[in-house]
Design a protein around this motif. Structure first.
Motif, PDB file in Angstrom:
ATOM      1  N   GLU A  61     -17.424  74.569 -21.716  1.00  0.00           N
ATOM      2  CA  GLU A  61     -18.666  75.023 -22.357  1.00  0.00           C
ATOM      3  C   GLU A  61     -19.509  75.857 -21.386  1.00  0.00           C
ATOM      4  O   GLU A  61     -19.991  76.932 -21.736  1.00  0.00           O
ATOM      5  N   ILE A  62     -19.644  75.336 -20.177  1.00  0.00           N
ATOM      6  CA  ILE A  62     -20.471  76.088 -19.218  1.00  0.00           C
ATOM      7  C   ILE A  62     -19.763  77.374 -18.801  1.00  0.00           C
ATOM      8  O   ILE A  62     -20.388  78.429 -18.628  1.00  0.00           O
ATOM      9  N   GLY A  63     -18.459  77.291 -18.686  1.00  0.00           N
ATOM     10  CA  GLY A  63     -17.691  78.504 -18.409  1.00  0.00           C
ATOM     11  C   GLY A  63     -17.952  79.567 -19.461  1.00  0.00           C
ATOM     12  O   GLY A  63     -18.106  80.754 -19.143  1.00  0.00           O
ATOM     13  N   SER A  64     -18.006  79.155 -20.705  1.00  0.00           N
ATOM     14  CA  SER A  64     -18.256  80.119 -21.783  1.00  0.00           C
ATOM     15  C   SER A  64     -19.641  80.728 -21.664  1.00  0.00           C
ATOM     16  O   SER A  64     -19.831  81.920 -21.934  1.00  0.00           O
ATOM     17  N   LEU A  65     -20.609  79.909 -21.266  1.00  0.00           N
ATOM     18  CA  LEU A  65     -21.958  80.460 -21.050  1.00  0.00           C
ATOM     19  C   LEU A  65     -21.923  81.535 -19.977  1.00  0.00           C
ATOM     20  O   LEU A  65     -22.529  82.607 -20.119  1.00  0.00           O
ATOM     21  N   VAL A  66     -21.226  81.242 -18.895  1.00  0.00           N
ATOM     22  CA  VAL A  66     -21.101  82.230 -17.824  1.00  0.00           C
ATOM     23  C   VAL A  66     -20.498  83.517 -18.377  1.00  0.00           C
ATOM     24  O   VAL A  66     -21.035  84.620 -18.177  1.00  0.00           O
ATOM     25  N   GLU A  67     -19.389  83.384 -19.077  1.00  0.00           N
ATOM     26  CA  GLU A  67     -18.693  84.582 -19.563  1.00  0.00           C
ATOM     27  C   GLU A  67     -19.500  85.342 -20.605  1.00  0.00           C
ATOM     28  O   GLU A  67     -19.320  86.546 -20.781  1.00  0.00           O
ATOM     29  N   LYS A 106     -24.899  84.103 -20.258  1.00  0.00           N
ATOM     30  CA  LYS A 106     -26.033  83.241 -20.586  1.00  0.00           C
ATOM     31  C   LYS A 106     -26.314  82.189 -19.533  1.00  0.00           C
ATOM     32  O   LYS A 106     -27.063  81.237 -19.775  1.00  0.00           O
ATOM     33  N   ALA A 107     -25.701  82.338 -18.372  1.00  0.00           N
ATOM     34  CA  ALA A 107     -25.927  81.335 -17.322  1.00  0.00           C
ATOM     35  C   ALA A 107     -26.602  82.031 -16.149  1.00  0.00           C
ATOM     36  O   ALA A 107     -25.946  82.721 -15.370  1.00  0.00           O
ATOM     37  N   ASP A 108     -27.911  81.857 -16.051  1.00  0.00           N
ATOM     38  CA  ASP A 108     -28.603  82.563 -14.968  1.00  0.00           C
ATOM     39  C   ASP A 108     -28.554  81.755 -13.664  1.00  0.00           C
ATOM     40  O   ASP A 108     -28.035  80.633 -13.624  1.00  0.00           O
ATOM     41  N   PHE A 109     -29.049  82.356 -12.589  1.00  0.00           N
ATOM     42  CA  PHE A 109     -28.919  81.733 -11.268  1.00  0.00           C
ATOM     43  C   PHE A 109     -29.607  80.366 -11.204  1.00  0.00           C
ATOM     44  O   PHE A 109     -29.131  79.450 -10.537  1.00  0.00           O
ATOM     45  N   GLU A 110     -30.732  80.247 -11.903  1.00  0.00           N
ATOM     46  CA  GLU A 110     -31.443  78.967 -11.834  1.00  0.00           C
ATOM     47  C   GLU A 110     -30.650  77.850 -12.519  1.00  0.00           C
ATOM     48  O   GLU A 110     -30.538  76.740 -12.006  1.00  0.00           O
ATOM     49  N   PHE A 111     -30.131  78.161 -13.674  1.00  0.00           N
ATOM     50  CA  PHE A 111     -29.285  77.204 -14.379  1.00  0.00           C
ATOM     51  C   PHE A 111     -28.084  76.790 -13.514  1.00  0.00           C
ATOM     52  O   PHE A 111     -27.766  75.606 -13.382  1.00  0.00           O
ATOM     53  N   LEU A 112     -27.466  77.765 -12.894  1.00  0.00           N
ATOM     54  CA  LEU A 112     -26.264  77.464 -12.109  1.00  0.00           C
ATOM     55  C   LEU A 112     -26.610  76.651 -10.870  1.00  0.00           C
ATOM     56  O   LEU A 112     -25.864  75.757 -10.468  1.00  0.00           O
ATOM     57  N   LEU A 140     -12.905  90.428 -12.861  1.00  0.00           N
ATOM     58  CA  LEU A 140     -13.871  91.529 -12.828  1.00  0.00           C
ATOM     59  C   LEU A 140     -15.003  91.303 -13.822  1.00  0.00           C
ATOM     60  O   LEU A 140     -16.164  91.625 -13.546  1.00  0.00           O
ATOM     61  N   ASN A 141     -14.671  90.732 -14.962  1.00  0.00           N
ATOM     62  CA  ASN A 141     -15.735  90.392 -15.912  1.00  0.00           C
ATOM     63  C   ASN A 141     -16.711  89.389 -15.289  1.00  0.00           C
ATOM     64  O   ASN A 141     -17.932  89.515 -15.442  1.00  0.00           O
ATOM     65  N   HIS A 142     -16.160  88.404 -14.595  1.00  0.00           N
ATOM     66  CA  HIS A 142     -17.031  87.427 -13.931  1.00  0.00           C
ATOM     67  C   HIS A 142     -17.915  88.099 -12.883  1.00  0.00           C
ATOM     68  O   HIS A 142     -19.103  87.795 -12.768  1.00  0.00           O
ATOM     69  N   LEU A 143     -17.328  88.991 -12.132  1.00  0.00           N
ATOM     70  CA  LEU A 143     -18.104  89.682 -11.102  1.00  0.00           C
ATOM     71  C   LEU A 143     -19.275  90.443 -11.722  1.00  0.00           C
ATOM     72  O   LEU A 143     -20.403  90.425 -11.207  1.00  0.00           O
ATOM     73  N   ALA A 144     -19.014  91.088 -12.841  1.00  0.00           N
ATOM     74  CA  ALA A 144     -20.080  91.836 -13.517  1.00  0.00           C
ATOM     75  C   ALA A 144     -21.191  90.880 -13.982  1.00  0.00           C
ATOM     76  O   ALA A 144     -22.385  91.169 -13.822  1.00  0.00           O
ATOM     77  N   GLU A 158     -25.064  91.045 -12.774  1.00  0.00           N
ATOM     78  CA  GLU A 158     -26.152  91.124 -13.761  1.00  0.00           C
ATOM     79  C   GLU A 158     -27.189  90.026 -13.498  1.00  0.00           C
ATOM     80  O   GLU A 158     -28.402  90.269 -13.555  1.00  0.00           O
ATOM     81  N   SER A 159     -26.704  88.823 -13.220  1.00  0.00           N
ATOM     82  CA  SER A 159     -27.622  87.707 -12.949  1.00  0.00           C
ATOM     83  C   SER A 159     -28.418  87.956 -11.677  1.00  0.00           C
ATOM     84  O   SER A 159     -29.588  87.580 -11.584  1.00  0.00           O
ATOM     85  N   ALA A 160     -27.791  88.571 -10.708  1.00  0.00           N
ATOM     86  CA  ALA A 160     -28.506  88.874  -9.460  1.00  0.00           C
ATOM     87  C   ALA A 160     -29.631  89.868  -9.728  1.00  0.00           C
ATOM     88  O   ALA A 160     -30.744  89.726  -9.211  1.00  0.00           O
ATOM     89  N   VAL A 161     -29.334  90.874 -10.548  1.00  0.00           N
ATOM     90  CA  VAL A 161     -30.373  91.848 -10.893  1.00  0.00           C
ATOM     91  C   VAL A 161     -31.535  91.144 -11.605  1.00  0.00           C
ATOM     92  O   VAL A 161     -32.711  91.359 -11.292  1.00  0.00           O
ATOM     93  N   ALA A 162     -31.195  90.281 -12.541  1.00  0.00           N
ATOM     94  CA  ALA A 162     -32.237  89.569 -13.288  1.00  0.00           C
ATOM     95  C   ALA A 162     -33.083  88.718 -12.350  1.00  0.00           C
ATOM     96  O   ALA A 162     -34.321  88.689 -12.453  1.00  0.00           O
ATOM     97  N   TYR A 163     -32.427  88.053 -11.413  1.00  0.00           N
ATOM     98  CA  TYR A 163     -33.177  87.163 -10.524  1.00  0.00           C
ATOM     99  C   TYR A 163     -34.057  87.957  -9.555  1.00  0.00           C
ATOM    100  O   TYR A 163     -35.194  87.572  -9.266  1.00  0.00           O
ATOM    101  N   LYS A 164     -33.527  89.061  -9.085  1.00  0.00           N
ATOM    102  CA  LYS A 164     -34.318  89.952  -8.234  1.00  0.00           C
ATOM    103  C   LYS A 164     -35.633  90.336  -8.926  1.00  0.00           C
ATOM    104  O   LYS A 164     -36.712  90.286  -8.328  1.00  0.00           O
ATOM    105  N   LYS A 165     -35.490  90.715 -10.182  1.00  0.00           N
ATOM    106  CA  LYS A 165     -36.688  91.136 -10.921  1.00  0.00           C
ATOM    107  C   LYS A 165     -37.630  89.959 -11.132  1.00  0.00           C
ATOM    108  O   LYS A 165     -38.849  90.076 -10.983  1.00  0.00           O
ATOM    109  N   LYS A 166     -37.042  88.834 -11.431  1.00  0.00           N
ATOM    110  CA  LYS A 166     -37.852  87.642 -11.679  1.00  0.00           C
ATOM    111  C   LYS A 166     -38.729  87.281 -10.492  1.00  0.00           C
ATOM    112  O   LYS A 166     -39.891  86.904 -10.652  1.00  0.00           O
ATOM    113  N   ILE A 167     -38.164  87.376  -9.283  1.00  0.00           N
ATOM    114  CA  ILE A 167     -38.935  86.972  -8.108  1.00  0.00           C
ATOM    115  C   ILE A 167     -39.733  88.125  -7.509  1.00  0.00           C
ATOM    116  O   ILE A 167     -40.376  87.976  -6.472  1.00  0.00           O
TER     117      ILE A 167
END
Lengths: 435, 435, 435, 435
Positions: free
Chosen positions: A392-398, A401-407, B205-209, B213-222
């Motif tokens: 389930e969490i893997g799917s969120l990542v893909e 929908k899993a941001d750095f704070e959640f992770l 590669l999908n995971h890397l993207a 994306e999450s890094a960009v979002a977090y950068k903006k957030k902080i």
């Protein structure tokens, strides 16, 4: 000369692995089905006119070595037509369905564009007449041999050369279309630089993009529905070519908004010259949606230039076919033999032997790949490695929908992650036992 | 230990080319203006904490060789703080304004993420206190040393590792921001594969993207306004890294819609390992609008791994500076010394000597590049090569208004185009006489 | 810990090509005769203690990844003995007869030479007790890991280090002899240079020759009859190693009058790093009368450092065995598995899987080579190419009795010579169909 | 055509570093003394007839690009003589004293050996008449261009070709002698293999040795006192050439007892293709007593074939000259410009520009090397590194009088040796500040 060009050579037949006959297939059996498709339809093999009929054996340190019986030492229209007849006898006897050409391979150049075009028309008319159920896999324009192209075609520093290249591609697309060609290739042997000191790379790349846009427009105008293919090569003859490898070419296509109009023609020897395995380039093309055609050859792993040898490595052929199967096949592209005899191979029968061993190698690759896929244990090994992402969490990542704070919160819950063995040696074992 | 770490080393000063003092600059004169800008502002030199303070001299066949006086053989917090003091003494004496770090260089790892973060906070607080008017050029997270990252961080086959990498980058971005860092770097040493047989490259590669994306979002957030940089490297430690070179990385960024959020950190040694000259990679980054930072080092032209040597080649330095000047400078990036002493160089003064010769080399490059630009004859040679495109028809071509039919007509009018000499030897002559 | 180290692993048996059991041989059948000799006698397989028992998975960018159950994180004598027991269980279960070691792999170093020697004695006594009918293929001294050897052992710029290296080799030869080792190896990982600027290459080579002369003298003194082997490697860890390749090493041995006292240990991965095929290096060693042992591994063709992978390429294995058969076998040398698991392979069973696929690959090579030799058509093709030299005049040439004037006269008689096709594609076809 | 071939080109003069004139020397000042010898005597520069007068700009993908005014498109005797006149005008205007040639460069081949020899005699007679105080640095026979040599000359599988090669070398030695040539070169472009599968390497090497023995005998017979030189090259056109590098060639010469009869012609581009720095190859030749001549050119560090560019790297030139000075000069060899214009450089003046920048680069190298030697600190750094061997025990080691037992005793006395820093960065600093 309208008789037989290869009188000593029979129709090449499949005789199976126990045959000792060099002029027979031991693995390639055109009509046999593998994974639900005939071998010939998996491969769509093509003979490259330039290597087979215009390869002279010359190299930078040596004069031509071949003296094929149908040649008379001239580049006349008469001999051009004779070669075209030889070409069709060759592909008929070999039992392949396709051929590929550059404009200037098949017909003599002229003093003017008009004369060159007229020569081309005359030879192409003959080819049309002769080709029967054989087809053109792809055509292309030779924008590298003539000295006018020494600084490039589309990227020449000279406007007049850019224009000449445009005119030549226009004509080559027309004749490819006339011959019902299924693809059209751009190989930019001179589209690159020898030194950055005297080069405006940005301006040259802009010109290249304009050129390719015009090619797309012209293709549509004349109703040519074949795929446009770019063939990456890192260098040689130039120090750096703009279509360095699959990823570099994809970047260029994306930057200039051309990504939906082109696919790639991946050549194994070009792959290794760019520092990649052939399999890597094929996979890169595939996952970028760009795998269009394969130039089936190989280089020498210790040599830093394009040797264009017939591929004889069964493991590499198996890897190639794993990608092609994953891609759902290669049509409307195919496998073009961009491979030539060694300079020292000078018997007419060597032309056949090279192609036969090349086709048999690919056939072994297909049989092995099919075995691996039917067995399934290699796929299963890979699937299992990533199974944590099927959660389930893997799917969120893909799904993004899993941001750095959640992770971070999850890490604090989970503690140190378990990391399984990559099982590379086991994967290699499974792979090798399929060969 | 709060005293002097380098008691025998004076403040390094500019003494000019005739000086024989190894602990003085002969070419780098921080406040001197070149082309309207102070030398120090052209370069924004940075010391890499890892090489200078954590480099042990160990290699795959050898144990550590350095025994710096401030070390006691442990990776304790106490020694971490001592090293940080040494770091600031070093950059003060050397006269540079920036430093760069990985999270795990500057502070000990912990048994848990919480413990590691607490360690990092403690050392970072000290760094904040000590750094005065010195600044962080960039920070980054070390996602390659710990065994958990053996299959990658963002591209690990294990979800738990992906999450851990996310948590670690989150924290590293926070501390970079806290230290007023001007950039944040992603170097994907483990983001690649060892074998395609056991790898799902597309999924990775999908995971890397997703990760970026999450890094960009977090950068903006902080509210971190620093540039995000990706550092291409073709391979080592993996067989293939996804950020192979500038063009490959640009393709990835474009494919996943990230092209406007990242720039590139080009390292000369990585450039040559990927089969390109350093100048090529810099120019490729520049014309893709991606030149963000330079890791100023060099490799050995006969060696197939990353040697991270101090650059001493004046010609290469001149080429680098030609690109930087063309780019209008490198800020907010700079020149980070991702360079280390040879394993066999074990004197404390060698740390200074390496950096001094590196800075002097770049300063010679800048002076030479300025000389070339002021002289103008190299630029003029290039401009002239392309002047046919400055014509009316050339402008039509460049504006995308010259289709194949129009150009064919022109060819028929014009006849065979004139093609001028590329004057490469003359360009090389002009270039070399400026050295 | 005197129980079982690999409780889940059975004795590895031959189950034939149809077996799907990863822990069984599919091609290697120890007692089966091929060309009149048992498989095990063709190969004389050896396990390399260092990779299998001291390989940690660490690399220049990463910490160790393996946590073998018999380790406790220390380099104590207790654990050294435990590893030795594990070693013998491993080679017994795998069914090989030989092992190889460096002094410092098998026993902890000491603060003094005396302490190190005492540690070594203690472990060696245990090995002697445990080894039963197993044998040492070769022993060697580790002259590269300790920082004292950073400038080399025999070629160090420091006399004290030269002396230390001598003392260490003396002891390593003694224990190899005590364990009835059949060979002794010199691998000069640090015998080379990083830069010619600070190196007196001529003086270093003179020292190396003196060192090897002393080794020969000491060997004779203690009655050790094993072969002394030099293992060429072009570079890594140094930029240039003095034993670059087979020919370079042969030149050194000839120059210093040592050619009759040494043979070569050819490693496939070292061969390719030096720009040669493995087959080339083996053939070069063979025709110089120097083929002594084979380090059976492989590199990655796209990677510029020593990856020491298990060889899985059947074609390469076939080439290797063609040379070994031509050489009349490899004894008293053998095939040492200088190969290691990938860093990411962390299961105990992976150790077995790697060796099994390596042994099976060599067995396939032997079977294929035998097939080629029995078939005879490849040999016949080669013989025929040179048959003009089997003539009377050819014999004069080969006997050194045909001077330039005589030959010029013949040319005038004969006119333009006929030159036959090299039939390379046919040779490749014959070769591949035997795979 | 007996007028001026380069009417726009003046005599090239030394104008000093501040000159902006591309047709003047800025650093090369023929008569100026450096370290007690005139510049021209340090270099003994030679123009290579083949590149300068027979280079067409053709490459494997492109037709010739040069259209020099004295050519008429034929390979007639008339044009051969015209080219010879152009050659002497060129070397006179450039101010060099030597030229080098292959037999087939300077005169047309013939249908028979007799005809080819007659053509050669006619052109050589003219050269003799024209050359005045100019001299032949070396001559050689072209044993690679004609298809008869496709399998090699001395190593051809065909006896008739071996004989033909002998006859051709015989004649080339005669004409070199007649023109008072100071050396004679063997470059074995085809003496190697494309595949080991169809090659009897041992037999081929035996033939090569016989051939060279005969050459030595014939040299003595005709009273030619010039040095015989072998020019190592690793590959291209063949996959592997027997004279791979300096050490490989030295091994061959030693094995066959020819070591006292030959020296080496080291080419920088060949050095780098073999995986070595040019400096390494020069030093290897020097310490084997084999440094005979230098082919002054350079390759492209990212390119895997011979580009034969004019050397413009000042650092490399400085290294070359350090070796030459250490060697006591290069006479009776010299510096041959085995360098060619880029294909795209098509102005007659480019021929001069290339040579001028090449000569100036070498002159800068000489001046820098002299500065380093006069300064002495680099030599001192090296001397100090080895000073422990200048002790009494060091002398015993160097005299071969320190056996392993003696050294072990010393280790026990001395304890752990001190090991000093290698000071590589300092050496690089000293080196670079001399540029």
């Amino acid at each position: 000369w309208e008789g037989e060009f290869f009188p000593g050579i029979p129709q090449i037949k499949y005789e199976g692995p126990s045959s000792k006959n060099p002029l027979a297939f031991k693995y390639y059996n055109a009509e046999e089905e593998v994974l639900g498709k005939k071998m010939k339809d998996w491969f769509r093999f093509s003979v490259a006119f330039w290597h087979t009929f215009r390869g002279t054996g010359g190299d930078p340190f040596g004069a031509p070595t071949k003296s094929w019986p149908w040649e008379d030492g001239t580049n006349s229209l008469k001999i051009a037509k004779r070669r075209m007849r030889a070409n069709f006898e060759f592909i008929n006897k070999l039992g392949v369905d396709y051929w590929c050409f550059h404009d200037r391979d098949i017909a003599p150049d002229g003093k003017t564009l008009e004369e060159a075009n007229a020569n081309l028309d005359e030879v192409v008319a003959l080819a049309k007449e002769l080709q029967g159920n054989k087809k053109v896999l792809w055509g292309t324009a030779q924008l590298f041999m003539h000295p006018r192209y020494m600084h490039g075609g589309a990227t020449s520093s000279e406007l007049g050369v850019y224009a000449y290249a445009a005119a030549q591609v226009k004509k080559a697309m027309e004749v490819t279309h006339y011959l019902a060609g299924e693809n059209y290739v751009f190989w930019g042997g001179r589209e690159g630089y020898q030194s950055l000191l005297n080069t405006d790379m940005e301006r040259e790349l802009n010109h290249l993009a304009r050129f390719l846009e015009s090619a797309v427009a012209y293709k549509k105008k004349i109703g040519f529905n074949g795929t446009l293919l770019i063939e990456p090569k890192p260098q040689e003859p130039t120090k750096h070519q703009y279509d360095w490898d699959a990823a570099t070419t994809a970047n260029f296509l994306r930057k200039y908004g051309l990504i939906d109009e082109f696919k790639l023609n991946i050549e194994c020897n070009h792959a290794t010259l760019s520092g990649h395995s052939c399999h890597h380039e094929l996979e890169t093309a595939r996952i970028n949606g760009l795998l269009g055609n394969i130039d089936a050859n190989t280089g020498d792993p210790q040599v830093g230039w394009d040797t264009d040898q017939f591929l004889i490595d069964i493991a590499e052929a198996t890897n190639i076919m794993l990608t092609v199967i994953r891609n759902g096949g290669i049509a409307p592209g195919g496998f073009n033999f961009d491979a030539k005899l060694r300079r020292e191979s000078t018997d007419v029968e060597d032309l056949f032997i090279g192609h036969i061993v090349g086709m048999d190698t690919m056939a072994r690759g297909l049989r092995n790949a099919a075995k691996l896929i039917e067995d399934g244990s290699l796929d299963e090994l890979v699937r299992k490695r990533y199974q944590s992402f099927d959660s389930e969490i893997g799917s969120l990542v893909e799904a993004g929908k899993a941001d750095f704070e959640f992770l971070e919160k999850k890490v604090k819950e989970w503690g140190e992650p378990k990391v399984a063995s990559a099982k590379q040696e086991l994967a290699e074992m499974i792979f090798q036992y399929a060969l």
